[in-house]
Structure formats: structure tokens, C-alpha cells
Scaffold this motif. Structure first.
Motif, PDB file in Angstrom:
ATOM      1  N   GLN A   3      -9.770   5.373   6.898  1.00 10.62           N
ATOM      2  CA  GLN A   3     -10.559   4.280   6.962  1.00 10.62           C
ATOM      3  C   GLN A   3      -9.618   3.023   6.782  1.00 10.62           C
ATOM      4  O   GLN A   3      -8.783   3.017   5.802  1.00 10.62           O
ATOM      5  CB  GLN A   3     -11.400   4.188   5.919  1.00 10.62           C
ATOM      6  CG  GLN A   3     -12.452   3.009   5.586  1.00 10.62           C
ATOM      7  CD  GLN A   3     -13.459   3.173   6.681  1.00 10.62           C
ATOM      8  OE1 GLN A   3     -14.434   3.907   6.438  1.00 10.62           O
ATOM      9  NE2 GLN A   3     -13.616   1.974   7.693  1.00 10.62           N
ATOM     10  N   HIS A   4      -9.800   2.144   7.977  1.00  7.47           N
ATOM     11  CA  HIS A   4      -8.994   0.967   7.723  1.00  7.47           C
ATOM     12  C   HIS A   4      -9.876  -0.366   7.448  1.00  7.47           C
ATOM     13  O   HIS A   4     -10.976  -0.311   8.099  1.00  7.47           O
ATOM     14  CB  HIS A   4      -8.260   0.658   9.206  1.00  7.47           C
ATOM     15  CG  HIS A   4      -7.326   1.918   9.370  1.00  7.47           C
ATOM     16  ND1 HIS A   4      -6.120   2.070   9.012  1.00  7.47           N
ATOM     17  CD2 HIS A   4      -7.670   2.878  10.449  1.00  7.47           C
ATOM     18  CE1 HIS A   4      -5.668   3.418   9.490  1.00  7.47           C
ATOM     19  NE2 HIS A   4      -6.686   3.645  10.449  1.00  7.47           N
ATOM     20  N   VAL A   5      -9.515  -1.026   6.338  1.00  8.42           N
ATOM     21  CA  VAL A   5     -10.328  -2.099   6.154  1.00  8.42           C
ATOM     22  C   VAL A   5      -9.678  -3.285   5.963  1.00  8.42           C
ATOM     23  O   VAL A   5      -8.389  -3.367   5.823  1.00  8.42           O
ATOM     24  CB  VAL A   5     -11.240  -1.983   4.970  1.00  8.42           C
ATOM     25  CG1 VAL A   5     -12.074  -0.841   5.091  1.00  8.42           C
ATOM     26  CG2 VAL A   5     -10.328  -1.789   3.564  1.00  8.42           C
ATOM     27  N   GLN A   6     -10.049  -4.606   6.280  1.00 17.20           N
ATOM     28  CA  GLN A   6      -9.283  -5.788   5.999  1.00 17.20           C
ATOM     29  C   GLN A   6      -9.408  -5.954   4.290  1.00 17.20           C
ATOM     30  O   GLN A   6     -10.645  -5.887   3.993  1.00 17.20           O
ATOM     31  CB  GLN A   6     -10.039  -6.988   6.533  1.00 17.20           C
ATOM     32  CG  GLN A   6      -9.197  -8.338   7.091  1.00 17.20           C
ATOM     33  CD  GLN A   6      -8.293  -7.845   7.904  1.00 17.20           C
ATOM     34  OE1 GLN A   6      -8.418  -7.079   8.916  1.00 17.20           O
ATOM     35  NE2 GLN A   6      -7.094  -8.340   7.822  1.00 17.20           N
ATOM     36  N   GLU A   7      -8.573  -6.617   3.838  1.00 15.60           N
ATOM     37  CA  GLU A   7      -8.505  -6.991   2.506  1.00 15.60           C
ATOM     38  C   GLU A   7      -9.799  -7.925   2.061  1.00 15.60           C
ATOM     39  O   GLU A   7     -10.145  -8.570   3.090  1.00 15.60           O
ATOM     40  CB  GLU A   7      -7.349  -7.729   1.866  1.00 15.60           C
ATOM     41  CG  GLU A   7      -7.176  -7.584   0.645  1.00 15.60           C
ATOM     42  CD  GLU A   7      -5.785  -8.471   0.191  1.00 15.60           C
ATOM     43  OE1 GLU A   7      -5.207  -9.122   0.965  1.00 15.60           O
ATOM     44  OE2 GLU A   7      -5.218  -8.322  -0.907  1.00 15.60           O
ATOM     45  N   GLY A   8     -10.374  -7.582   0.988  1.00 16.81           N
ATOM     46  CA  GLY A   8     -11.700  -8.082   0.731  1.00 16.81           C
ATOM     47  C   GLY A   8     -13.192  -7.314   1.234  1.00 16.81           C
ATOM     48  O   GLY A   8     -14.088  -7.721   0.760  1.00 16.81           O
ATOM     49  N   THR A  25     -11.840  -4.786  -1.402  1.00 14.81           N
ATOM     50  CA  THR A  25     -10.734  -4.076  -1.463  1.00 14.81           C
ATOM     51  C   THR A  25      -9.426  -5.062  -1.669  1.00 14.81           C
ATOM     52  O   THR A  25      -9.516  -6.061  -1.207  1.00 14.81           O
ATOM     53  CB  THR A  25     -10.518  -3.031  -0.191  1.00 14.81           C
ATOM     54  OG1 THR A  25     -10.530  -4.084   0.882  1.00 14.81           O
ATOM     55  CG2 THR A  25     -11.393  -1.935  -0.282  1.00 14.81           C
ATOM     56  N   GLN A  26      -8.426  -4.299  -2.347  1.00 14.56           N
ATOM     57  CA  GLN A  26      -6.873  -5.095  -2.374  1.00 14.56           C
ATOM     58  C   GLN A  26      -6.145  -4.211  -1.871  1.00 14.56           C
ATOM     59  O   GLN A  26      -6.347  -2.779  -1.600  1.00 14.56           O
ATOM     60  CB  GLN A  26      -6.770  -5.454  -3.825  1.00 14.56           C
ATOM     61  CG  GLN A  26      -7.740  -6.284  -4.596  1.00 14.56           C
ATOM     62  CD  GLN A  26      -7.765  -6.476  -5.927  1.00 14.56           C
ATOM     63  OE1 GLN A  26      -6.662  -6.293  -6.621  1.00 14.56           O
ATOM     64  NE2 GLN A  26      -8.401  -7.246  -6.638  1.00 14.56           N
ATOM     65  N   THR A  27      -4.822  -4.864  -1.588  1.00 15.10           N
ATOM     66  CA  THR A  27      -3.671  -3.913  -0.942  1.00 15.10           C
ATOM     67  C   THR A  27      -3.486  -2.761  -2.033  1.00 15.10           C
ATOM     68  O   THR A  27      -2.778  -1.868  -1.622  1.00 15.10           O
ATOM     69  CB  THR A  27      -2.771  -4.809  -0.758  1.00 15.10           C
ATOM     70  OG1 THR A  27      -2.120  -5.363  -1.635  1.00 15.10           O
ATOM     71  CG2 THR A  27      -2.847  -5.703   0.449  1.00 15.10           C
ATOM     72  N   THR A  28      -3.500  -2.760  -3.196  1.00 13.68           N
ATOM     73  CA  THR A  28      -3.265  -2.037  -4.350  1.00 13.68           C
ATOM     74  C   THR A  28      -4.113  -0.780  -4.305  1.00 13.68           C
ATOM     75  O   THR A  28      -3.984   0.263  -4.823  1.00 13.68           O
ATOM     76  CB  THR A  28      -3.282  -2.473  -5.459  1.00 13.68           C
ATOM     77  OG1 THR A  28      -4.541  -3.092  -5.946  1.00 13.68           O
ATOM     78  CG2 THR A  28      -2.116  -3.717  -5.798  1.00 13.68           C
ATOM     79  N   SER A  48      -6.671   2.589   4.183  1.00 14.00           N
ATOM     80  CA  SER A  48      -5.510   1.525   4.642  1.00 14.00           C
ATOM     81  C   SER A  48      -6.276   0.215   4.420  1.00 14.00           C
ATOM     82  O   SER A  48      -7.269  -0.049   4.790  1.00 14.00           O
ATOM     83  CB  SER A  48      -4.852   1.600   5.853  1.00 14.00           C
ATOM     84  OG  SER A  48      -4.332   2.862   6.128  1.00 14.00           O
ATOM     85  N   VAL A  49      -5.449  -0.737   3.748  1.00 16.29           N
ATOM     86  CA  VAL A  49      -6.088  -2.096   3.559  1.00 16.29           C
ATOM     87  C   VAL A  49      -5.020  -3.045   4.270  1.00 16.29           C
ATOM     88  O   VAL A  49      -3.822  -3.325   3.742  1.00 16.29           O
ATOM     89  CB  VAL A  49      -6.260  -2.569   2.085  1.00 16.29           C
ATOM     90  CG1 VAL A  49      -6.753  -3.878   1.754  1.00 16.29           C
ATOM     91  CG2 VAL A  49      -7.122  -1.389   1.360  1.00 16.29           C
TER      92      VAL A  49
END
Lengths: 111, 114
Positions: A11-16, A79-82, A108-109
Motif C-alpha cells: 500500500q502506497h499512501v500520501q502522508e496524511g 499516516t506519517q512517514t514514521t 509506504s508513506v
């Protein structure tokens, strides 16, 4: 034998954005556990659910155990990069004889 | 507090050579001990688990073996490594009273068989 599946695989998401991974077992589970593995690291225990329909929260993470104790979900809000890593579910079958990890969902963020 | 140690951290071995990976746990008694293997980008495969000294259960047939000579020591061995033995080997422990206890993982050993 007991099988535990997870979707999605990646899953690839944009931060937030929010993220959800689903875990499904072929047999009834006595409990479900969730682990997080950062890239290059080892799995780290997050939480355990035992009761049918149980919902637990850890800050932005919400864990749910299905009524039939055969499925579970992990939802991350904003989501956050952490949060990057692979999330595994794992469970003991009803008689405590077999402990099986799911194949994991790799998150992945993008910042 | 409990800690779990694994060594070595990385290992490169030729095909046909022997293997010995060691795992030790501190700060707890009579733990359940586990050996997992993780292929690159894949999930965790349970190889062996132990509920006590000398008690080993094997989950998959393979050329690997495990031993538990002491309460808090778990050893993974092979007489002759295969290329397919490459992977990330993780040792873990959990409380020995209830199977549902969470597992605590060691840092792992990255094994490359050439």
C-alpha cells in the motif's frame, strides 16, 4: 493447516491519508497479534486482541478483532512517514496448537 | 528487563558449509523460544519452537536443526547449507505460561549462502 492471509500486500499512501490492512484466518483464532517491522529491522509487537469484536486504540492506530474471531484489521489515521514498514498479523488457533504469521502488508508513506 | 541476543548479525557462507546461530535470552525464566526465517520481502516462516530444555518442535522439514541446551539458549544449526537457506533468521521468545503471549524478537541474522 491453518492459513492467515493479509490484504493488501502493498500500500502506497500520501502522508496524511488513512491506511487499513486486513487479516483473515482460515480457522478460528484464540487471539490475534499485530507486529510492525521497519525496513531492515525485526518485528516489534504492537498489540494483542483476545475477545470477539474487541477494538483497541493506540493513538492513531485502531485494531479490531472480528465477531467470529477469524479476521482482524488495523487502521491508521492520518499516516506519517514514521508509519512506514510491514505490518504483520499473527494468531494462535483456537486450541493453542499453531501460531501463524500472515504474509504482511508493506506500507509506504510518501511525504 | 528482558533482552534477547542473536549473533552474528550478518553471515556469508559457502554452499555445503555448516551453520550455527545462537540466541540467548536474559531476564526471564522458562521462555518459549522460536526460530523464524524471513526471505527478502516476505513473511515469517516458523522453523522451530521450544517450550523447554531439550524440547524442540519442527514446523517444516528441512536441512536445519535446533537445540536448546540451556533454559535461555536456542541454537539453529545445519550440517550443509543450501542456497535456499539464505534469508533473515529471527529468534524470538514469549512467556511460557500462556501460548497467547506476545513474542519478542531478537535483532536477527542475515545469512547469505553463496
Amino acid at each position: 493447516g491453518q492459513q492467515v492471509m493479509q490484504i493488501p500486500q502493498y500500500q502506497h499512501v500520501q502522508e496524511g491519508e488513512d491506511f487499513t490492512t486486513y487479516c483473515n484466518s482460515s480457522t478460528t483464532l484464540s487471539n490475534i497479534q499485530w507486529y510492525k517491522q521497519r525496513p531492515g529491522g525485526h518485528p516489534v509487537f504492537l498489540i494483542q486482541l483476545v475477545k470477539s469484536g474487541e477494538v483497541k486504540k493506540q493513538k492513531r492506530l485502531t485494531f479490531q478483532f472480528g465477531e467470529a474471531k477469524k479476521n482482524s484489521s488495523l487502521h491508521i489515521t492520518a499516516t506519517q512517514t514514521t508509519d512506514v514498514g510491514t505490518y504483520f498479523c499473527a494468531g494462535w488457533n483456537y486450541y493453542g496448537q499453531n501460531f501463524v504469521f500472515g504474509p504482511g502488508t508493506r506500507l509506504s508513506v510518501l511525504p | 528487563s528482558q533482552t534477547i541476543h542473536q549473533w552474528p548479525a550478518t553471515l556469508v557462507q559457502p554452499v555445503g558449509s555448516p551453520l550455527s546461530l545462537e540466541c540467548t535470552v536474559e531476564g526471564t525464566s522458562n521462555p518459549n523460544l522460536y526460530w523464524y526465517r524471513q526471505a527478502a520481502g516476505r513473511g515469517l516462516q516458523l522453523l522451530f519452537y521450544s517450550v523447554g530444555i531439550g524440547q524442540i518442535s519442527s514446523e517444516v522439514p528441512q536441512n536445519l536443526s535446533a537445540s536448546r541446551p540451556q533454559d535461555r539458549q536456542f541454537i539453529l544449526s545445519s550440517k550443509k547449507l543450501l542456497l535456499s537457506d539464505s534469508g533473515f533468521y529471527l529468534c524470538a521468545w514469549s512467556g511460557g505460561v500462556y501460548e497467547g503471549n506476545e513474542q519478542f524478537f531478537g535483532p536477527g541474522t542475515r545469512l547469505t549462502v553463496l
